[in-house]
Design a protein around this motif. Structure first.
Motif, PDB file in Angstrom:
ATOM      1  N   SER B 238      14.395  32.959 -42.340  1.00 34.94           N
ATOM      2  CA  SER B 238      13.488  34.034 -41.929  1.00 34.94           C
ATOM      3  C   SER B 238      12.877  34.719 -43.144  1.00 34.94           C
ATOM      4  CB  SER B 238      14.237  35.068 -41.089  1.00 34.94           C
ATOM      5  OG  SER B 238      14.742  34.470 -39.917  1.00 34.94           O
ATOM      6  N   GLY B 240      12.422  33.455 -46.059  1.00 31.98           N
ATOM      7  CA  GLY B 240      11.487  32.516 -46.673  1.00 31.98           C
ATOM      8  C   GLY B 240      10.176  32.441 -45.912  1.00 31.98           C
ATOM      9  N   LEU B 241      10.268  32.416 -44.598  1.00 35.08           N
ATOM     10  CA  LEU B 241       9.058  32.330 -43.776  1.00 35.08           C
ATOM     11  C   LEU B 241       8.216  33.601 -43.910  1.00 35.08           C
ATOM     12  CD1 LEU B 241       7.256  30.964 -41.667  1.00 35.08           C
ATOM     13  CD2 LEU B 241       8.749  31.882 -39.890  1.00 35.08           C
ATOM     14  N   ALA B 242       8.883  34.755 -43.891  1.00 41.66           N
ATOM     15  CA  ALA B 242       8.169  36.027 -44.014  1.00 41.66           C
ATOM     16  C   ALA B 242       7.405  36.067 -45.337  1.00 41.66           C
ATOM     17  CB  ALA B 242       9.143  37.200 -43.914  1.00 41.66           C
ATOM     18  N   MET B 244       6.368  33.477 -47.048  1.00 34.03           N
ATOM     19  CA  MET B 244       5.272  32.506 -47.007  1.00 34.03           C
ATOM     20  C   MET B 244       4.072  33.074 -46.254  1.00 34.03           C
ATOM     21  SD  MET B 244       5.194  28.539 -45.724  1.00 34.03           S
ATOM     22  CE  MET B 244       4.979  28.776 -43.969  1.00 34.03           C
TER      23      MET B 244
END
Lengths: 345, 345
Positions: B238, B240-242, B244
């Motif tokens: 999560s 990492g995605l945020a 990105m």
């Protein structure tokens, strides 16, 4: 080579109204592909006529049953032998199609595909793999939920399959492989992860070492290997977070007439961002490890999303992913020395 | 009641330059709290003078050592008995502080806290818990990485602790608890998850059933229980995605002078969005299950983030989370009927 893709036209939350228009668009975009739409013949034909589909390179194959989205895999396998899903997979088995695509029930699709197509020699269990976006491009993450528990040997098989998928579809030679763990140090993680790391080190894979959850999106490695429980949770948590962020962004831009005006001014940029972050572009998970290509579309995919799943199947078939996996598994698993007891201590 | 929080002033990627200003701001915002800054006395005093800190409600406690961010937990435990981290925890043990906060090495913090404070009777192992934002508000997710494997009984203990944290800090009565799994049906998931579900059903918890990864952000339940391996991967994926998504958004808005102009127009809205999605607001994970409050700040937290970790510790101390957990564990674990063999088949 002509590639034929069998489409489970009845699968997914919507069914025909998504799969048929997506198939037509895909056909128009892709010069040499042939499609076989499987399902309710009358309904599919009606939809094809309504959408003025081209007559060439597309045909309909009748299947009298549909697997329910919540149906138990074993029940689908036993009782729905003429389902659109099963007939599409049969076409792959018989060599009439080089790939099958379904937006149906994942469990039933996996059970049926495994039963009909069987696994590649040297592969214990298939895995669900997906090309996911990261800061640098795409990486393959697997398993995303086919298996709840995986042995170190199975994780290694996943690594080999993921590396071949990336090599074939993304054209990367010798892709890097990481093992998902809770710390980059060797000593971290549970027993399976530790033992798997030893196996990976001794394999012919380009093993980067352990990676953490954030590395999925950092783009640290080309292939990320994990068990299906962890992979599924990570994938769905990501989907949930992406949806929440999109909701927050939309809420802020639609709060008042003034913020709507701001949104209007920023529209070209917001649209580019939306396009870039559009999860539909990454729709299509591969059921890897079978003796045939089967791609699972998200059940809720729309026309655009389903078209990307068709494209994924086409890419895999054209680049001969299955043949390459089979060769690599035969090579690597034969050459693989099992770890001596001293090296795992 | 006066609450005193012991601060490991040396911990984190930055150390003093973050912990001291954050402490001063927190002190200014929070009328009755007292702080003890633990670490290099001279350096902390210099920083306090430089920042013109108030003289009241804040004092410095000397500690001659610092645990390295990559130091092995056992090495820290054995060799750094006068570390800022350990002395801060000692202050909780001795009753001089009601909570300790550190941005240091998670493994060392957990090992030290467990060694010094011990676990609450009935709790086998502590868990790392975090209040995370979702579409509806906040929910508690645990374990986020303290344990790589957890038995069904330990998962139940996590559920009890998470429910108490939510009750105390968020003021929710009888919070709903979900067990993280790869499908909402009872039959899904690995053996541990299935057995845990049986235990949860028989407990006094308000058990919602299985939840999936996306439910974390949907806000389906107030407490989400999982093992530390899965929880850690979900949390870091999560993060990492945020990151990105934020990068993509920034890249699109800074692509040219024209898009920068768009960004300028949309700035008030983008700022509100940024504030809402600001992960610093959710900084501060609780090491639950110990006989004292220990909050772990993200190692890379800035002044704003670290201040939120201090606030989390303060909230837990003021609402007597530990006492409530101890009472509930004693009650529930005594009353809990172990599953009959028939019910787990």
């Amino acid at each position: 080579m002509t590639i034929t893709v069998a489409v489970d036209a009845m699968g997914g939350d919507v069914g025909l109204k998504v799969t048929v228009p997506a198939s037509i668009r895909f056909l128009q975009d892709t010069p040499h592909v042939h499609l076989i739409l499987v399902g309710d013949e009358v309904a599919i034909q009606e939809e094809l006529v309504r959408l003025r589909a081209p007559q060439e390179r597309i045909r309909v194959q009748a299947a009298s049953e549909v697997v329910g989205m919540d149906e138990a895999p074993q029940s689908a396998l036993k009782n729905k032998k003429d389902s659109s899903m099963r007939v599409a997979i049969n076409l792959v088995k018989e060599g009439q199609a080089q790939a099958a695509v379904s937006a149906g029930n994942t469990g039933a699709l996996m059970a049926t595909a495994r039963f009909v197509l069987k696994t590649i020699p040297g592969i214990d269990r298939p895995a669900i793999a997906k090309l996911m976006p990261n800061m640098k491009g795409l990486s393959c993450v697997l398993d995303l939920g086919a298996n709840v528990d995986s042995s170190p040997e199975q994780l290694l098989q996943f690594g080999i399959m993921g590396a071949e998928l990336v090599s074939c579809v993304l054209g990367k030679t010798n892709p890097t492989v990481g093992l998902l763990n809770i710390g980059s140090e060797d000593i971290k993680g549970n027993e399976t992860a530790k033992q798997a790391a030893e196996l990976f080190k001794e394999s012919e894979l380009n093993f980067h070492g352990n990676v953490e959850g954030n590395d999925i999106y950092k783009g640290t490695v080309d292939v990320i290997v994990t068990d299906g429980f962890t992979g599924n949770v990570a994938l769905k948590a990501s989907e949930g977070l992406a949806k929440m962020i999109a909701t927050f962004l939309r809420e802020e831009f639609t709060r008042s007439w003034w913020t709507r005006l701001c949104a209007l001014a920023a529209m070209p940029v917001l649209n580019r961002f939306r396009e870039r972050a559009d999860t539909r572009r990454y729709n299509g998970a591969s059921l890897l490890g079978l003796r045939g290509i089967v791609v699972k579309s998200h059940g809720g995919a729309d026309v655009t999303g389903f078209r990307f799943a068709l494209a994924q199947a086409y890419e895999e078939a054209s680049s001969n992913v299955i043949g390459n996996i089979a060769d690599r598994v035969a090579d690597q698993l034969q050459n693989l020395k099992r770890p001596e007891s001293s090296s795992t201590e």
